[in-house]
Design a protein around this motif. Structure first.
Motif, mmCIF file in Angstrom:
data_model
loop_
_atom_site.group_PDB
_atom_site.id
_atom_site.type_symbol
_atom_site.label_atom_id
_atom_site.label_comp_id
_atom_site.label_asym_id
_atom_site.label_seq_id
_atom_site.Cartn_x
_atom_site.Cartn_y
_atom_site.Cartn_z
ATOM 1 N N ALA A 1 37.343 42.019 28.203
ATOM 2 C CA ALA A 1 38.303 42.532 29.194
ATOM 3 C C ALA A 1 37.961 43.963 29.584
ATOM 4 O O ALA A 1 38.031 44.344 30.758
ATOM 5 N N GLU A 2 37.544 44.732 28.592
ATOM 6 C CA GLU A 2 37.201 46.133 28.848
ATOM 7 C C GLU A 2 35.925 46.238 29.696
ATOM 8 O O GLU A 2 35.881 46.977 30.683
ATOM 9 N N LEU A 3 34.900 45.480 29.312
ATOM 10 C CA LEU A 3 33.640 45.532 30.061
ATOM 11 C C LEU A 3 33.835 45.052 31.498
ATOM 12 O O LEU A 3 33.232 45.577 32.432
ATOM 13 N N PHE A 4 34.676 44.047 31.650
ATOM 14 C CA PHE A 4 34.852 43.414 32.958
ATOM 15 C C PHE A 4 35.802 44.205 33.858
ATOM 16 O O PHE A 4 35.696 44.175 35.078
ATOM 17 N N GLY A 5 36.720 44.927 33.230
ATOM 18 C CA GLY A 5 37.752 45.596 34.023
ATOM 19 C C GLY A 5 38.892 44.643 34.359
ATOM 20 O O GLY A 5 39.423 44.641 35.469
ATOM 21 N N TRP A 6 39.265 43.818 33.390
ATOM 22 C CA TRP A 6 40.325 42.818 33.587
ATOM 23 C C TRP A 6 41.651 43.475 33.967
ATOM 24 O O TRP A 6 42.468 42.879 34.683
ATOM 25 N N SER A 7 41.858 44.710 33.510
ATOM 26 C CA SER A 7 43.137 45.371 33.784
ATOM 27 C C SER A 7 43.322 45.643 35.277
ATOM 28 O O SER A 7 44.437 45.895 35.730
ATOM 29 N N ARG A 8 42.244 45.595 36.033
ATOM 30 C CA ARG A 8 42.379 45.796 37.484
ATOM 31 C C ARG A 8 42.922 44.553 38.185
ATOM 32 O O ARG A 8 43.246 44.583 39.363
ATOM 33 N N ARG A 9 42.986 43.449 37.454
ATOM 34 C CA ARG A 9 43.415 42.184 38.062
ATOM 35 C C ARG A 9 44.900 42.251 38.389
ATOM 36 O O ARG A 9 45.733 42.588 37.560
ATOM 37 N N THR A 10 45.230 41.918 39.620
ATOM 38 C CA THR A 10 46.641 41.760 39.986
ATOM 39 C C THR A 10 46.981 40.280 39.843
ATOM 40 O O THR A 10 46.190 39.415 40.233
ATOM 41 N N PRO A 11 48.122 39.947 39.246
ATOM 42 C CA PRO A 11 48.335 38.564 38.809
ATOM 43 C C PRO A 11 48.450 37.535 39.927
ATOM 44 O O PRO A 11 48.043 36.390 39.740
ATOM 45 N N GLU A 12 48.990 37.891 41.062
ATOM 46 C CA GLU A 12 49.248 36.870 42.080
ATOM 47 C C GLU A 12 47.947 36.337 42.663
ATOM 48 O O GLU A 12 46.991 37.085 42.872
ATOM 49 N N ALA A 13 47.945 35.036 42.977
ATOM 50 C CA ALA A 13 46.807 34.447 43.674
ATOM 51 C C ALA A 13 46.691 35.070 45.068
ATOM 52 O O ALA A 13 47.687 35.468 45.672
ATOM 53 N N ARG A 14 45.473 35.151 45.567
ATOM 54 C CA ARG A 14 45.156 35.722 46.882
ATOM 55 C C ARG A 14 45.604 37.175 47.015
ATOM 56 O O ARG A 14 45.872 37.649 48.116
ATOM 57 N N SER A 15 45.668 37.878 45.893
ATOM 58 C CA SER A 15 46.168 39.253 45.970
ATOM 59 C C SER A 15 45.053 40.290 45.941
ATOM 60 O O SER A 15 45.310 41.465 46.084
ATOM 61 N N MET A 16 43.801 39.868 45.744
ATOM 62 C CA MET A 16 42.711 40.841 45.655
ATOM 63 C C MET A 16 41.671 40.548 46.737
ATOM 64 O O MET A 16 41.343 39.399 47.010
ATOM 65 N N ARG A 17 41.148 41.618 47.311
ATOM 66 C CA ARG A 17 40.119 41.468 48.353
ATOM 67 C C ARG A 17 39.041 42.515 48.194
ATOM 68 O O ARG A 17 39.273 43.588 47.649
ATOM 69 N N ASP A 18 37.861 42.151 48.669
ATOM 70 C CA ASP A 18 36.772 43.109 48.799
ATOM 71 C C ASP A 18 36.305 42.976 50.242
ATOM 72 O O ASP A 18 35.600 42.030 50.590
ATOM 73 N N GLY A 19 36.741 43.896 51.105
ATOM 74 C CA GLY A 19 36.502 43.718 52.530
ATOM 75 C C GLY A 19 37.238 42.484 52.996
ATOM 76 O O GLY A 19 38.425 42.315 52.708
ATOM 77 N N ASP A 20 36.504 41.584 53.667
ATOM 78 C CA ASP A 20 37.139 40.354 54.135
ATOM 79 C C ASP A 20 37.201 39.271 53.062
ATOM 80 O O ASP A 20 37.852 38.246 53.244
ATOM 81 N N MET A 21 36.471 39.486 51.992
ATOM 82 C CA MET A 21 36.346 38.424 50.994
ATOM 83 C C MET A 21 37.538 38.404 50.047
ATOM 84 O O MET A 21 37.987 39.450 49.566
ATOM 85 N N LEU A 22 38.009 37.181 49.777
ATOM 86 C CA LEU A 22 39.005 37.020 48.716
ATOM 87 C C LEU A 22 38.313 37.174 47.370
ATOM 88 O O LEU A 22 37.212 36.659 47.166
ATOM 89 N N VAL A 23 38.974 37.888 46.472
ATOM 90 C CA VAL A 23 38.398 38.135 45.158
ATOM 91 C C VAL A 23 39.272 37.461 44.096
ATOM 92 O O VAL A 23 40.503 37.523 44.168
ATOM 93 N N GLY A 24 38.622 36.813 43.138
ATOM 94 C CA GLY A 24 39.372 36.225 42.033
ATOM 95 C C GLY A 24 38.725 36.557 40.711
ATOM 96 O O GLY A 24 37.494 36.576 40.600
ATOM 97 N N TYR A 25 39.566 36.830 39.714
ATOM 98 C CA TYR A 25 39.088 37.055 38.352
ATOM 99 C C TYR A 25 39.494 35.844 37.508
ATOM 100 O O TYR A 25 40.656 35.426 37.551
ATOM 101 N N GLY A 26 38.555 35.343 36.743
ATOM 102 C CA GLY A 26 38.860 34.198 35.885
ATOM 103 C C GLY A 26 38.321 34.410 34.487
ATOM 104 O O GLY A 26 37.345 35.134 34.277
ATOM 105 N N LEU A 27 38.972 33.756 33.541
ATOM 106 C CA LEU A 27 38.653 33.935 32.131
ATOM 107 C C LEU A 27 38.624 32.574 31.450
ATOM 108 O O LEU A 27 39.405 31.678 31.788
ATOM 109 N N ALA A 28 37.721 32.441 30.493
ATOM 110 C CA ALA A 28 37.777 31.287 29.583
ATOM 111 C C ALA A 28 37.362 31.752 28.197
ATOM 112 O O ALA A 28 36.499 32.615 28.056
ATOM 113 N N ALA A 29 37.988 31.174 27.193
ATOM 114 C CA ALA A 29 37.616 31.431 25.796
ATOM 115 C C ALA A 29 36.864 30.209 25.271
ATOM 116 O O ALA A 29 37.128 29.089 25.699
#
Lengths: 735, 171
Positions: A403-431
């Motif tokens: 989480a620290e290396l990735f910057g997980w804390s920057r993730r906003t929880p709602e779907a479709r809530s993050m963008r980079d320019g025009d692109m939709l951004v999503g963060y995903g995790l699996a253990a």
């Protein structure tokens, strides 16, 4: 690369010892080998999915230029089916009858002077068939179902009660498709008989098994068969079984009395050496509103061939994944008219973990909880099924450091809530908790009077870094510079070793090397312990340690003698010891031997107008126990990650309805990741050397792939709000 | 070049006789006209460093240079290569010491099983000569004809970048 732990966890990042050969094109892969008088064989595949051969006209092929022999079921003669292996039944012996079980089944082999002549003549073998209706669909009611095929179904607590006690229940079904191993080196067999001994150069991940299986097929004593595979052009599981073409090549050589080479064509690589079978999984997860799991119910159905029991324990992965009092996992197989499947990097685990980790993410959404927090709350600090402490487990560190290396804390929880320019951004995790595997193994170690050592075991190098890490390990255990150690692999005349598979080779061979070197050091010491002229006079094994090319008394480095000196005085040119190591059972150990653990963090970017989907970043933090070579280990993880991107976004063998013909059986049509598909990937290792074996390793060959596909699927949901419950996820699903 | 007579009635295979120039050596060959450059290099000249990955032009493992340009030797008939200059992995480096790109692949671990590696290196050499190694993204794009199933792509890019950087520094 970063690490949380000290130097004892991470071995030196040495370059591959066989690397200079590989970058020069001088490493001899099986299809590079030729022998005087060698003939070329090309296999002919069936063009129906089920039925019988009603006739074969081989006359045109037999009279074609250069053709020496055409083998079919009419003239092949009897061959034995090889015995059951630790991974299940062996593939059926080839050309034994007229029954067709799947499209592409070998129905003839053409042997000719040149490859071109054999290829041409293979098109002239005319086979007629009686058709039957092929059973191809997982849900076809005619398909025989095998329940609990590997005896690994797990049960604890009461799932119904756990679900009743839950505040939230998710009930989801996930689909996975046929994936193919397709190593870059086409599987090749070169067979020749010399003085009654069958000598085979082969693309295999298991020389020891190949040895016993081929001997059984031809009813030969073990000493009349040798398998050699010092270099193999990848495998990813494809080399774990003794395929019909191996037996056919040996048969062709026996029939013609000449060496014969058979190289599977790339299209044949889709039907003749296994694949990850398609599957369907249902997951029920129950949890209280504060995110404590109350029930896990996982059932999986995967495909297998008509005459096979492919080892693919899928639902099983959920049994030990989380600390949940109530769990049930059940596997089933459906018999279909498909080519024999096989292990593909992370068999069962990759697909089972995909469904589980997607369901956990869906549960987090339902709970309104951070998926990282949900996983931390349910961390299985003891083995949930065995009730024993883990031999080691740094799952929590994997999750938190990732989480620290990735910057997980920057993730906003709602779907479709993050963008980079025009692109939709999503963060995903699996253990990921990868199943532990280690098997009985032997190794042989030799020191020579010139101060060099040779150590060997019949394991195989398939790109896993085996030569390199075993040279490093042997050098450490004998106190020699790595430049003075050579390691031999991939020959059935070497001490028996298990497969390069199940992420178990390093711990299996490494433990045997540990024992062989321990014995060798003891034998060397015995030469001088009673010699008053030796600085080691009177020492017992406990009194000495290795170093600087010899032995020295602990605590007194001046009392040292080199191997060269000891052997020279004894008049010996070399000294050899053999060691064997067998893993202890969990109850004997008093702990649950742990496989590797990992956390996978992925960022995807999705074009909202076009659905174009890319993995932008991937971070993998792995607890692999002791890492023998940081460079090799990092390569295993990034390579696995690339495979996971393929599974998640690209790879699907598409079959024709009716016949099961793989319609995209080329590397141009079955899409695998290429350079431009792959982002920068970051890898870190955490944890401690694992105490369940003497060298502290766990095994990391497969965990790199596992967890990437669900992390991608979860990131796609976060980016788009679209929950895709099948793989691969393609852009048309996002429009 | 001399071609043998091909007649469908006697099923004689058409043969071509010509000189192949590979890595500065001349080889007089007589081969089946259907034989690919790849198969002739491997099966006739014993130059097995060039690999057959798919035999369909889809994977890049068989990449060699013909007259300095990268080609897929599995899609090139040997008989097309008369009077042309063929370079294979065996012609890279000077025998005693490896080419800097080979050293960079080793140092950056730009391979695992090693099977696709000769093709990757031949592609990368051409890419450097083409001036297409200006950025990581450019390298990724122009190296995408070479599949590495082990997934060493990231390290392949690093190796090429290192050599491109060293060349840039030397200018």
């Amino acid at each position: 690369m970063t690490t949380l732990s000290g130097p004892q966890l991470l071995g030196a990042a040495r370059d591959r010892v066989e690397g200079p050969l590989k970058v020069a094109g001088r490493a001899p892969y099986p299809n590079d080998l030729s022998y005087p008088g060698m003939l070329h064989a090309v296999a002919v595949g069936s063009t129906i999915g089920a039925g019988r051969i009603s006739g074969i006209d081989a006359s045109a092929a037999e009279s074609a230029p250069g053709v020496i022999s055409v083998l079919t079921h009419l003239n092949a003669g009897p061959l034995r089916r090889a015995p059951v292996t630790p991974l299940g039944v062996s593939p059926p012996a080839p050309l034994q009858d007229d029954v067709i079980h799947h499209y592409g089944q070998h129905v003839a082999v053409v042997v000719a002077q040149t490859f071109e002549e054999a290829t041409e003549a293979a098109t002239l073998v005319h086979v007629s068939y009686t058709h039957e209706e092929a059973i191809l669909d997982l849900d076809d009611p005619r398909a025989e179902r095998r329940t609990n095929p590997w005896g690994r179904d797990a049960q604890r607590g009461d799932v119904a009660q756990g679900l009743a006690a839950a505040d939230i229940v998710v009930d989801r079904t996930y689909l996975t498709r046929d994936n193919t191993n397709n190593p870059m080196g086409p599987l090749t067999t070169v067979a020749r008989w010399e003085d009654g001994v069958l000598l085979i150069n082969n693309s295999t991940q298991w020389a020891t098994l190949e040895h016993t299986s081929v001997a059984a097929a031809f009813d030969l004593p073990l000493e009349a068969v040798n398998i050699s595979a010092p270099y193999v052009g990848g495998g990813f599981g494809a080399g774990l079984r003794v395929w019909p073409h191996v037996v056919l090549t040996a048969l062709a050589s026996r029939t013609t009395g000449r060496p014969v080479k058979l190289v599977l064509t790339r299209p044949q690589m889709f039907t003749a050496c296994g694949h990850r079978p398609k599957g369907k999984q249902r997951l029920l997860l129950g949890a209280t509103s504060d995110g404590m799991l109350t029930a896990i119910d996982h059932e999986a159905l995967t495909a297998t061939a008509m005459d096979d029991d492919n080892f693919e324990p899928t639902a099983t992965v959920s049994a030990a994944a989380y600390a949940c009092p109530n769990a049930s996992t059940r596997d089933q197989q459906a018999r279909l008219n498909i080519p024999v499947p096989n292990s593909m990097r992370g068999p069962g685990a990759a697909t089972g973990n995909y469904a589980l980790e997607c369901a956990v993410d869906e549960l987090a959404v339902e709970l309104g909880m951070d998926p990282l927090e949900l996983r931390l709350r349910n961390d299985a600090t003891t083995h949930p099924q065995l009730g024993l402490p883990w031999s080691s487990r740094a799952m929590r560190e994997c999750l938190l450091h990732g989480a620290e290396l990735f910057g997980w804390s920057r993730r906003t929880p709602e779907a479709r809530s993050m963008r980079d320019g025009d692109m939709l951004v999503g963060y995903g995790l699996a253990a990921v908790g990868y199943p532990w595997f280690r098997a009985r193994c032997a190794a042989r170690a030799t020191v020579r009077q010139d101060g060099t050592a040779y150590v060997c075991s019949a394991g195989t190098e398939i790109g896993n870094g085996a030569y390199t890490v075993f040279v490093q390990l042997s050098a450490e255990l004998l106190g020699l510079d790595v430049e003075r150690v050579t390691f031999g692999l991939g020959d059935s005349s070497m001490p028996a070793a298990p497969q390069t598979g199940g992420s178990g080779l390093t711990s299996s061979v490494g433990s045997a090397v540990h024992e062989a070197c321990r014995r060798l050091v003891g034998d060397v010491l015995a030469l001088v312990a009673e010699d008053p002229d030796s600085p080691l006079y009177g020492c017992s094994p406990e009194d000495v340690e290795v170093g600087e090319g010899g032995l020295r008394r602990r605590g007194d480095p001046t009392r040292w003698e080199s191997y060269a000196g000891i052997l020279g005085r004894g008049g010996l040119s070399e000294l050899t010891a053999t060691g064997e190591s067998t893993p202890a059972k969990p109850q004997e150990l008093g702990m649950a031997p742990a496989g590797a653990f990992g956390a996978k963090y992925v960022e995807v970017q999705v074009d909202p107008d076009l659905g174009r989907l890319r993995v932008a970043r991937a971070v993998s933090v792995i607890d692999g126990g002791r890492i023998l070579n940081e460079k090799m280990a990092e390569s295993q993880i990034i390579g696995g990650t690339v495979g996971g991107i393929g599974m998640g976004l690209l790879e699907e063998a598409v079959s024709d309805a009716g016949t099961g013909r793989v319609a995209n059986a080329t590397l141009g049509d079955y899409i695998v990741p290429v350079n431009a598909d792959v982002p920068d990937m970051q890898v870190a290792f955490v944890g401690v050397p694992d105490p369940a074996n003497p060298i502290g390793t766990k095994g990391i060959g497969e965990i790199g792939l596992v967890g990437i596909a669900p992390a991608i699927a979860n990131a796609v949901y976060h980016a788009t709000g679209r929950r895709i419950r099948s793989l691969p996820i393609t852009l048309d699903m996002l429009l | 070049m001399a071609f043998g007579v091909s007649s469908p009635t006697d099923q004689q295979v058409s043969q071509a006789e010509f000189t192949l120039r590979v890595n500065g050596e001349e080889y007089a060959v007589r081969v089946d006209t259907r034989a690919t450059l790849l198969d002739v290099l491997r099966d006739r000249l014993g130059l097995t460093g060039t690999k057959k990955g798919c035999d369909q032009g889809a994977c890049g493992a068989c990449t060699v240079h013909v007259d300095g340009k990268r080609v897929l030797s599995c899609l090139t008939l040997a008989a097309q290569c008369q009077d042309r200059r063929v370079t294979t992995i065996e012609g890279v480096g000077d025998g005693a010491s490896p080419h800097p790109l080979q050293s960079a692949f080793l140092q950056h671990d730009g391979f695992q099983c090693g099977y696709c590696t000769p093709g990757q290196i031949m592609s990368a050499l051409a890419l450097l000569n083409e001036g297409r190694a200006g950025s990581a993204d450019e390298i990724r794009e122009y190296m995408s004809g070479n599949i590495c199933r082990c997934g060493a792509y990231q390290n392949i890019v690093s190796a090429i970048q290192q050599v491109a950087g060293d060349r840039g520094a030397a200018l």
